[in-house]
Design a protein around this motif. Structure first.
Motif, PDB file in Angstrom:
ATOM      1  N   MET A 129      -4.340  -8.806  10.371  1.00  0.00           N
ATOM      2  CA  MET A 129      -3.584  -7.705  10.961  1.00  0.00           C
ATOM      3  C   MET A 129      -3.354  -6.584   9.952  1.00  0.00           C
ATOM      4  O   MET A 129      -3.419  -5.392  10.294  1.00  0.00           O
ATOM      5  CB  MET A 129      -2.249  -8.244  11.479  1.00  0.00           C
ATOM      6  CG  MET A 129      -1.493  -7.301  12.372  1.00  0.00           C
ATOM      7  SD  MET A 129      -0.114  -8.161  13.158  1.00  0.00           S
ATOM      8  CE  MET A 129       0.834  -6.735  13.704  1.00  0.00           C
ATOM      9  N   LEU A 130      -3.100  -6.959   8.699  1.00  0.00           N
ATOM     10  CA  LEU A 130      -2.908  -5.960   7.646  1.00  0.00           C
ATOM     11  C   LEU A 130      -4.199  -5.185   7.401  1.00  0.00           C
ATOM     12  O   LEU A 130      -4.186  -3.949   7.275  1.00  0.00           O
ATOM     13  CB  LEU A 130      -2.454  -6.649   6.363  1.00  0.00           C
ATOM     14  CG  LEU A 130      -2.260  -5.752   5.136  1.00  0.00           C
ATOM     15  CD1 LEU A 130      -1.174  -4.715   5.399  1.00  0.00           C
ATOM     16  CD2 LEU A 130      -1.915  -6.590   3.914  1.00  0.00           C
ATOM     17  N   LEU A 131      -5.316  -5.899   7.357  1.00  0.00           N
ATOM     18  CA  LEU A 131      -6.606  -5.255   7.093  1.00  0.00           C
ATOM     19  C   LEU A 131      -6.958  -4.252   8.187  1.00  0.00           C
ATOM     20  O   LEU A 131      -7.319  -3.101   7.898  1.00  0.00           O
ATOM     21  CB  LEU A 131      -7.693  -6.324   6.976  1.00  0.00           C
ATOM     22  CG  LEU A 131      -9.116  -5.818   6.724  1.00  0.00           C
ATOM     23  CD1 LEU A 131      -9.194  -5.048   5.418  1.00  0.00           C
ATOM     24  CD2 LEU A 131     -10.100  -6.986   6.723  1.00  0.00           C
ATOM     25  N   LEU A 187       5.027 -11.735  14.387  1.00  0.00           N
ATOM     26  CA  LEU A 187       3.986 -12.724  14.107  1.00  0.00           C
ATOM     27  C   LEU A 187       4.340 -13.551  12.876  1.00  0.00           C
ATOM     28  O   LEU A 187       4.117 -14.771  12.848  1.00  0.00           O
ATOM     29  CB  LEU A 187       2.643 -12.020  13.907  1.00  0.00           C
ATOM     30  CG  LEU A 187       1.440 -12.927  13.622  1.00  0.00           C
ATOM     31  CD1 LEU A 187       1.183 -13.869  14.791  1.00  0.00           C
ATOM     32  CD2 LEU A 187       0.196 -12.096  13.328  1.00  0.00           C
ATOM     33  N   LYS A 188       4.893 -12.919  11.861  1.00  0.00           N
ATOM     34  CA  LYS A 188       5.248 -13.636  10.636  1.00  0.00           C
ATOM     35  C   LYS A 188       6.251 -14.746  10.919  1.00  0.00           C
ATOM     36  O   LYS A 188       6.113 -15.869  10.411  1.00  0.00           O
ATOM     37  CB  LYS A 188       5.818 -12.657   9.607  1.00  0.00           C
ATOM     38  CG  LYS A 188       6.167 -13.308   8.277  1.00  0.00           C
ATOM     39  CD  LYS A 188       6.720 -12.296   7.288  1.00  0.00           C
ATOM     40  CE  LYS A 188       7.076 -12.982   5.965  1.00  0.00           C
ATOM     41  NZ  LYS A 188       7.650 -12.029   4.987  1.00  0.00           N
ATOM     42  N   TRP A 191       2.694  -1.543  15.053  1.00  0.00           N
ATOM     43  CA  TRP A 191       2.142  -2.501  14.094  1.00  0.00           C
ATOM     44  C   TRP A 191       3.257  -3.241  13.352  1.00  0.00           C
ATOM     45  O   TRP A 191       3.206  -4.467  13.192  1.00  0.00           O
ATOM     46  CB  TRP A 191       1.241  -1.761  13.101  1.00  0.00           C
ATOM     47  CG  TRP A 191       0.582  -2.644  12.090  1.00  0.00           C
ATOM     48  CD1 TRP A 191      -0.625  -3.274  12.205  1.00  0.00           C
ATOM     49  CD2 TRP A 191       1.100  -3.001  10.798  1.00  0.00           C
ATOM     50  NE1 TRP A 191      -0.897  -3.998  11.067  1.00  0.00           N
ATOM     51  CE2 TRP A 191       0.151  -3.850  10.189  1.00  0.00           C
ATOM     52  CE3 TRP A 191       2.259  -2.684  10.102  1.00  0.00           C
ATOM     53  CZ2 TRP A 191       0.329  -4.384   8.916  1.00  0.00           C
ATOM     54  CZ3 TRP A 191       2.452  -3.221   8.835  1.00  0.00           C
ATOM     55  CH2 TRP A 191       1.493  -4.056   8.256  1.00  0.00           C
ATOM     56  N   VAL A 192       4.264  -2.523  12.885  1.00  0.00           N
ATOM     57  CA  VAL A 192       5.354  -3.138  12.118  1.00  0.00           C
ATOM     58  C   VAL A 192       6.104  -4.167  12.960  1.00  0.00           C
ATOM     59  O   VAL A 192       6.405  -5.280  12.497  1.00  0.00           O
ATOM     60  CB  VAL A 192       6.325  -2.058  11.595  1.00  0.00           C
ATOM     61  CG1 VAL A 192       7.594  -2.695  11.040  1.00  0.00           C
ATOM     62  CG2 VAL A 192       5.651  -1.219  10.519  1.00  0.00           C
ATOM     63  N   MET A 193       6.408  -3.831  14.201  1.00  0.00           N
ATOM     64  CA  MET A 193       7.142  -4.755  15.067  1.00  0.00           C
ATOM     65  C   MET A 193       6.330  -6.019  15.322  1.00  0.00           C
ATOM     66  O   MET A 193       6.866  -7.137  15.272  1.00  0.00           O
ATOM     67  CB  MET A 193       7.497  -4.061  16.385  1.00  0.00           C
ATOM     68  CG  MET A 193       8.508  -2.939  16.232  1.00  0.00           C
ATOM     69  SD  MET A 193       8.873  -2.083  17.781  1.00  0.00           S
ATOM     70  CE  MET A 193       9.690  -3.376  18.707  1.00  0.00           C
ATOM     71  N   GLY A 209      -3.230  -4.054  20.841  1.00  0.00           N
ATOM     72  CA  GLY A 209      -2.044  -4.721  20.316  1.00  0.00           C
ATOM     73  C   GLY A 209      -2.115  -6.231  20.366  1.00  0.00           C
ATOM     74  O   GLY A 209      -2.734  -6.808  21.264  1.00  0.00           O
ATOM     75  N   ALA A 210      -1.448  -6.850  19.394  1.00  0.00           N
ATOM     76  CA  ALA A 210      -1.427  -8.309  19.274  1.00  0.00           C
ATOM     77  C   ALA A 210      -0.305  -8.947  20.078  1.00  0.00           C
ATOM     78  O   ALA A 210      -0.073 -10.151  19.971  1.00  0.00           O
ATOM     79  CB  ALA A 210      -1.272  -8.693  17.800  1.00  0.00           C
TER      80      ALA A 210
END
Length: 396
Positions: free
Chosen positions: A189-191, A246-247, A239-241, A288-289
């Protein structure tokens, strides 16, 4: 806490680190700093004056570290700290309520005037929905949570402190467990997020990357977009949310059920969420994930209900609160939130847990079978390939 092997692992004293050699008493804060003390009064005063959260304490009578809620003598100080933080949460919530409330009113007025007095223009305005969600998250929820803490009168109620101890030990134990697959998903997700940022050249990512690998709907949807769209996001806040959600959820699922199920559920729920989105929202493109993340949430809801002795009841309730929050955000932001993908992913995760795991009265975590590992490796390979294809498509 319990030393019986019939207790869940987080309730067993040997599951926690051994106490330090320095100091008769002491505590460890959330940053890992150990503060030795000579007696219980010094420990109580040191905790009261600390500005950081307290993760563990130690005493002469115990070989392993404890959560502070386990010591009767510290409970008045803990209540005092909770109430102090609650008052701060209320103040912060009130300030944010005023701020985002003003933004909400301004957005509504602007939409109404720009829409020539039509209320539908107000209801469907994305800025209004975003303002309402921010008001909820940063204003009303902290305000409510602070009020709820101040409303409690725990005193020496054994039932209250038993719940507090269980929840504190569970959260502390979860945070110390290794979760490499969770971090693998976060790395993907970061990439993709970094690539989107540089390709789009800003904080809004709905242009080239959406056209390149988002879920563009129509009569002839390119099948590979179901795999790439969950790895993209519409903007930085989106993305941040999702990254934060997810974390937390992926770590919890990996620690409790085993790593293969996290990958399988994320992939399966992302695909089901994409199909649901294409079916019920056929005109709006999607990225979106959230479908995969809601799938993990749904999986945990069913898994932890089936393994009810493995997780404290209060911790399970937080998952239900999460579902309620997502539903409310979906209502407030219906004009831009993909509720179909959310519902589809949630449903897929719940069904998977119900089919794979039988109900049990055991407090133990289930064993990870060979077939689980093989399917998990296949799902992981598909996700990695999807990430590579996603980056290739949006970079072209």
């Amino acid at each position: 806490m319990q030393d019986s092997q019939d207790a869940p692992v987080w309730a067993q004293s040997e599951s926690f680190p051994a106490k330090p050699d320095t100091g008769v008493f002491g505590f460890v804060d959330v940053k890992g700093n150990a503060s030795p003390c000579e007696n219980l009064d010094d420990l109580s005063k040191a905790i009261e004056s600390s500005k950081l959260g307290i993760e563990y304490v130690w005493t002469p009578e115990h070989v392993h570290l404890l959560v502070p809620e386990e010591l009767d003598e510290l409970r008045p100080v803990l209540v005092k700290r909770q109430q102090s933080w609650a008052r701060q949460d209320i103040q912060d919530g009130q300030r944010m309520t005023v701020l985002f409330g003003a933004v909400l009113v301004w957005a509504g007025y602007s939409a109404f005037t720009n829409g020539h007095g039509h209320w539908r223009a107000v209801w469907e305005n994305p800025t209004l929905g975003i303002s309402a969600i921010l008001l909820l998250i940063f204003g009303l929820i902290p305000w409510y949570e602070g009020w709820k803490v101040l409303r409690k009168k725990p005193g020496s109620d054994p039932e209250y402190w038993s719940k507090e101890i269980g929840e504190a030990r569970f959260d502390s134990w979860i945070s110390r467990q290794k979760a490499p697959v969770c971090y693998g998903l976060l790395a993907i997700m970061l990439l993709t997020g970094v690539v989107q940022y540089f390709i789009e050249g800003g904080l809004t990512w709905g242009g080239k990357s959406l056209r390149g690998a988002g879920l563009l709907k129509g009569e002839n949807i390119e099948w590979w977009r179901y795999f790439t769209a969950p790895l993209l996001h519409g903007h930085l806040v989106h993305w941040v949310m999702n990254f934060a959600a997810l974390k937390y959820l992926a770590r919890r699922a990996e620690v409790l059920s085993g790593w293969p199920h996290v990958v399988i559920v994320f992939l399966l729920s992302s695909l089901v969420g994409g199909v649901a989105s294409a079916t019920f929202l056929p005109e709006a493109p999607s990225v979106g994930a959230s479908g995969g993340i809601l799938g993990i949430l749904g999986f945990l809801l069913v898994f932890e209900t089936l393994h009810f002795k493995l997780v404290p009841r209060t911790s399970r309730r937080r998952l239900l609160a999460g579902v309620g929050l997502v539903a409310l955000m979906g209502i407030l932001g219906f004009s831009f939130v993909d509720n179909a993908a959310h519902a589809g992913g949630l449903f897929a995760g719940m069904v998977y847990a119900g089919l794979v795991f039988p109900p049990t009265k055991s407090p133990d975590r289930p064993r990870v079978l060979l077939r689980d590992k093989l399917v998990g490796l296949l799902a992981a390979a598909i996700l990695v390939a999807s990430a590579a294809l996603c980056i290739l498509k949006i970079s072209a």
